[in-house]
Scaffold this motif. Structure first.
Motif, PDB file in Angstrom:
ATOM      1  N   VAL A 236       0.863  -1.071  -0.111  1.00 61.74           N
ATOM      2  CA  VAL A 236       0.002   0.149  -0.038  1.00 61.74           C
ATOM      3  C   VAL A 236       1.056   1.486   0.177  1.00 61.74           C
ATOM      4  N   ASP A 237       1.913   1.186   0.937  1.00 59.72           N
ATOM      5  CA  ASP A 237       2.870   2.343   0.771  1.00 59.72           C
ATOM      6  C   ASP A 237       3.708   2.808  -0.613  1.00 59.72           C
ATOM      7  N   VAL A 238       3.823   1.467  -1.222  1.00 59.66           N
ATOM      8  CA  VAL A 238       4.372   1.612  -2.576  1.00 59.66           C
ATOM      9  C   VAL A 238       3.552   2.314  -3.368  1.00 59.66           C
ATOM     10  N   LEU A 239       2.186   1.656  -3.486  1.00 61.30           N
ATOM     11  CA  LEU A 239       1.116   2.255  -4.246  1.00 61.30           C
ATOM     12  C   LEU A 239       0.903   3.769  -4.210  1.00 61.30           C
ATOM     13  N   TYR A 240       0.837   4.200  -3.051  1.00 64.74           N
ATOM     14  CA  TYR A 240       0.359   5.574  -2.661  1.00 64.74           C
ATOM     15  C   TYR A 240       1.627   6.562  -3.106  1.00 64.74           C
ATOM     16  N   SER A 241       2.851   6.003  -3.409  1.00 63.56           N
ATOM     17  CA  SER A 241       4.075   6.940  -3.704  1.00 63.56           C
ATOM     18  C   SER A 241       4.390   6.576  -5.165  1.00 63.56           C
ATOM     19  N   SER A 242       3.499   5.733  -5.807  1.00 60.22           N
ATOM     20  CA  SER A 242       3.942   5.606  -7.227  1.00 60.22           C
ATOM     21  C   SER A 242       3.547   6.532  -8.388  1.00 60.22           C
ATOM     22  N   GLU A 243       4.208   6.112  -9.486  1.00 60.59           N
ATOM     23  CA  GLU A 243       3.890   6.870 -10.558  1.00 60.59           C
ATOM     24  C   GLU A 243       2.583   6.430 -11.096  1.00 60.59           C
ATOM     25  N   ASP A 244       2.442   4.894 -11.024  1.00 61.06           N
ATOM     26  CA  ASP A 244       1.045   4.274 -11.457  1.00 61.06           C
ATOM     27  C   ASP A 244      -0.205   5.172 -10.959  1.00 61.06           C
ATOM     28  N   GLN A 245      -0.204   5.383  -9.558  1.00 63.51           N
ATOM     29  CA  GLN A 245      -1.127   6.138  -9.062  1.00 63.51           C
ATOM     30  C   GLN A 245      -1.561   7.602  -9.703  1.00 63.51           C
ATOM     31  N   LEU A 246      -0.292   8.169  -9.735  1.00 62.11           N
ATOM     32  CA  LEU A 246      -0.539   9.586 -10.523  1.00 62.11           C
ATOM     33  C   LEU A 246      -1.136   9.366 -12.065  1.00 62.11           C
ATOM     34  N   GLU A 247      -0.714   8.319 -12.643  1.00 59.80           N
ATOM     35  CA  GLU A 247      -1.248   7.917 -13.877  1.00 59.80           C
ATOM     36  C   GLU A 247      -2.509   7.597 -14.069  1.00 59.80           C
ATOM     37  N   GLY A 248      -3.095   6.976 -13.158  1.00 55.03           N
ATOM     38  CA  GLY A 248      -4.413   6.521 -12.965  1.00 55.03           C
ATOM     39  C   GLY A 248      -5.434   7.897 -12.741  1.00 55.03           C
ATOM     40  N   ALA A 249      -4.712   8.837 -12.149  1.00 52.92           N
ATOM     41  CA  ALA A 249      -5.574  10.006 -11.862  1.00 52.92           C
ATOM     42  C   ALA A 249      -5.601  10.859 -13.179  1.00 52.92           C
ATOM     43  N   ARG A 250      -4.537  10.904 -13.890  1.00 52.44           N
ATOM     44  CA  ARG A 250      -4.196  11.760 -15.062  1.00 52.44           C
ATOM     45  C   ARG A 250      -5.071  11.095 -16.263  1.00 52.44           C
ATOM     46  N   ALA A 251      -5.255   9.669 -16.320  1.00 52.01           N
ATOM     47  CA  ALA A 251      -5.678   9.164 -17.370  1.00 52.01           C
ATOM     48  C   ALA A 251      -7.315   9.474 -17.172  1.00 52.01           C
ATOM     49  N   PHE A 252      -7.906   9.323 -16.022  1.00 51.50           N
ATOM     50  CA  PHE A 252      -9.143   9.674 -15.522  1.00 51.50           C
ATOM     51  C   PHE A 252      -9.718  11.120 -16.274  1.00 51.50           C
ATOM     52  N   ALA A 253      -8.799  12.067 -15.659  1.00 52.84           N
ATOM     53  CA  ALA A 253      -8.925  13.347 -16.221  1.00 52.84           C
ATOM     54  C   ALA A 253      -8.800  13.552 -17.719  1.00 52.84           C
ATOM     55  N   GLU A 254      -7.788  12.930 -18.323  1.00 50.59           N
ATOM     56  CA  GLU A 254      -7.811  13.218 -19.956  1.00 50.59           C
ATOM     57  C   GLU A 254      -8.473  12.052 -20.815  1.00 50.59           C
ATOM     58  N   LYS A 255      -9.636  11.349 -19.958  1.00 52.02           N
ATOM     59  CA  LYS A 255     -10.378  10.365 -20.747  1.00 52.02           C
ATOM     60  C   LYS A 255      -9.635   9.577 -21.415  1.00 52.02           C
ATOM     61  N   ARG A 256      -8.850   8.890 -20.922  1.00 50.61           N
ATOM     62  CA  ARG A 256      -7.828   7.889 -21.820  1.00 50.61           C
ATOM     63  C   ARG A 256      -7.635   6.803 -21.192  1.00 50.61           C
ATOM     64  N   ASP A 257      -7.131   5.476 -21.458  1.00 47.93           N
ATOM     65  CA  ASP A 257      -6.908   4.482 -20.990  1.00 47.93           C
ATOM     66  C   ASP A 257      -5.573   4.565 -20.343  1.00 47.93           C
ATOM     67  N   PRO A 258      -5.349   4.182 -18.876  1.00 47.95           N
ATOM     68  CA  PRO A 258      -3.894   4.322 -18.229  1.00 47.95           C
ATOM     69  C   PRO A 258      -3.051   3.479 -18.841  1.00 47.95           C
ATOM     70  N   VAL A 259      -1.633   3.743 -18.800  1.00 44.13           N
ATOM     71  CA  VAL A 259      -0.554   2.995 -19.201  1.00 44.13           C
ATOM     72  C   VAL A 259      -0.057   2.651 -18.013  1.00 44.13           C
ATOM     73  N   TRP A 260       0.083   1.415 -17.349  1.00 50.22           N
ATOM     74  CA  TRP A 260       0.532   0.982 -16.043  1.00 50.22           C
ATOM     75  C   TRP A 260       2.040   0.602 -16.250  1.00 50.22           C
ATOM     76  N   LYS A 261       3.048   1.137 -15.323  1.00 51.61           N
ATOM     77  CA  LYS A 261       4.223   0.518 -15.594  1.00 51.61           C
ATOM     78  C   LYS A 261       4.884  -0.177 -14.362  1.00 51.61           C
ATOM     79  N   GLY A 262       3.901  -0.346 -13.452  1.00 51.30           N
ATOM     80  CA  GLY A 262       4.413  -1.106 -12.081  1.00 51.30           C
ATOM     81  C   GLY A 262       5.360  -0.440 -11.376  1.00 51.30           C
ATOM     82  N   ARG A 263       5.282   0.745 -11.265  1.00 51.99           N
ATOM     83  CA  ARG A 263       6.289   1.816 -10.551  1.00 51.99           C
ATOM     84  C   ARG A 263       5.792   3.093 -10.096  1.00 51.99           C
TER      85      ARG A 263
END
Length: 263
Positions: A236-263
């Motif tokens: 959970v700590d890794v997730l909350y500090s990750s690029e992926d969590q930011l990517e999820g929020a950006r993808a939602f705002a930009e109405k596109r599919d997220p690109v998950w990198k696992g980091r």
């Protein structure tokens, strides 16, 4: 060098690992096979390029009947060293934070059913049958005694444990023991379909889900919630500090599919 084929075959396809138990005639597991399976699943767990595993078995009659009683009779200790992941490589493997799908292609009894229960999702062929017959051999289905009453209605679990009776894929679905049952020729197609869906998902979120579920199993609701809020669970700590969590929020705002990198 031995010419004996390995009882466990693996195949990589993208970020998916197919693990096939292939030990004729019935895919029973002895100590050597269990240790190999532990190494396979440990390596899967630790490989950042792999995200999902499918566990199945060779042939059409047996998924796995569990412990190899013939090997035991020849000196393979029942309480021996099963390897890094315990029996079958999955049952006691620590920090397995990636999804595993079991594709049960035939008889799954005793330790074979316990092996399937170690997966996160279970698909079964229509002809698959299940049982916990240890009671008839004067021994206990230890892992199933822990897991089954938590997975299906208590009285049904106790009936299966205390009688050792056989049941089919339709009844397994009725009690929620399997996710789906399908014609045999559709089983692996569906397993790959589900694996590809998971492959496309957020691996850090999967890791967090699996760690939260494990933590919550023996804890009070609020205790686990507190550990999540305080970021005391590593995934959970890794997730909350990750690029992926930011990517999820950006993808939602930009109405596109997220690109998950696992980091």
């Amino acid at each position: 060098m031995s010419d004996t084929p390995s009882p466990v075959r693996t195949e990589r396809n993208g970020a998916i690992l197919l693990v096939t138990l292939d030990r004729p005639k019935a895919n029973a597991i002895d100590l050597t096979t269990s240790r190999i399976m532990g190494e396979v699943f440990r390596d899967f767990r630790d490989d950042p390029d792999l995200r999902v595993a499918i566990l199945t078995a060779a042939g059409e009659k047996f998924f796995c009947p569990g412990w190899d009683l013939k090997a035991a009779a020849e000196g393979d200790a029942v309480d021996g060293d099963y390897g890094v992941g315990g029996f079958g490589g999955l049952q006691e493997l620590r920090d397995m934070n990636k999804p595993v799908i079991a594709a049960v292609n035939g008889i799954a009894c005793g330790g074979g059913l316990e092996l399937a229960l170690s997966a996160d999702m279970i698909l079964a062929a229509e002809h698959a049958t299940f049982a916990l017959p240890e009671i008839r051999s004067g021994t206990v289905a230890d892992a199933a005694s822990i897991k089954l009453p938590k997975r299906i209605p208590y009285h049904i679990a106790m009936e299966l444990l205390l009688t050792g009776r056989w049941f089919g894929a339709d009844e397994a679905l009725r009690w929620g023991l399997v996710n789906e049952f399908l014609p045999a020729d559709r089983l692996m197609e569906r397993a790959w379909e589900l694996a590809r869906l998971l492959e496309s998902g957020p691996p850090l979120v999967y890791a967090a889900i699996k760690e939260i579920v494990r933590d919550a199993e023996g804890a009070r609701f609020q205790d686990t919630m507190n550990r999540i809020t305080r970021r005391q669970l590593r995934s959970v700590d890794v997730l909350y500090s990750s690029e992926d969590q930011l990517e999820g929020a950006r993808a939602f705002a930009e109405k596109r599919d997220p690109v998950w990198k696992g980091r």
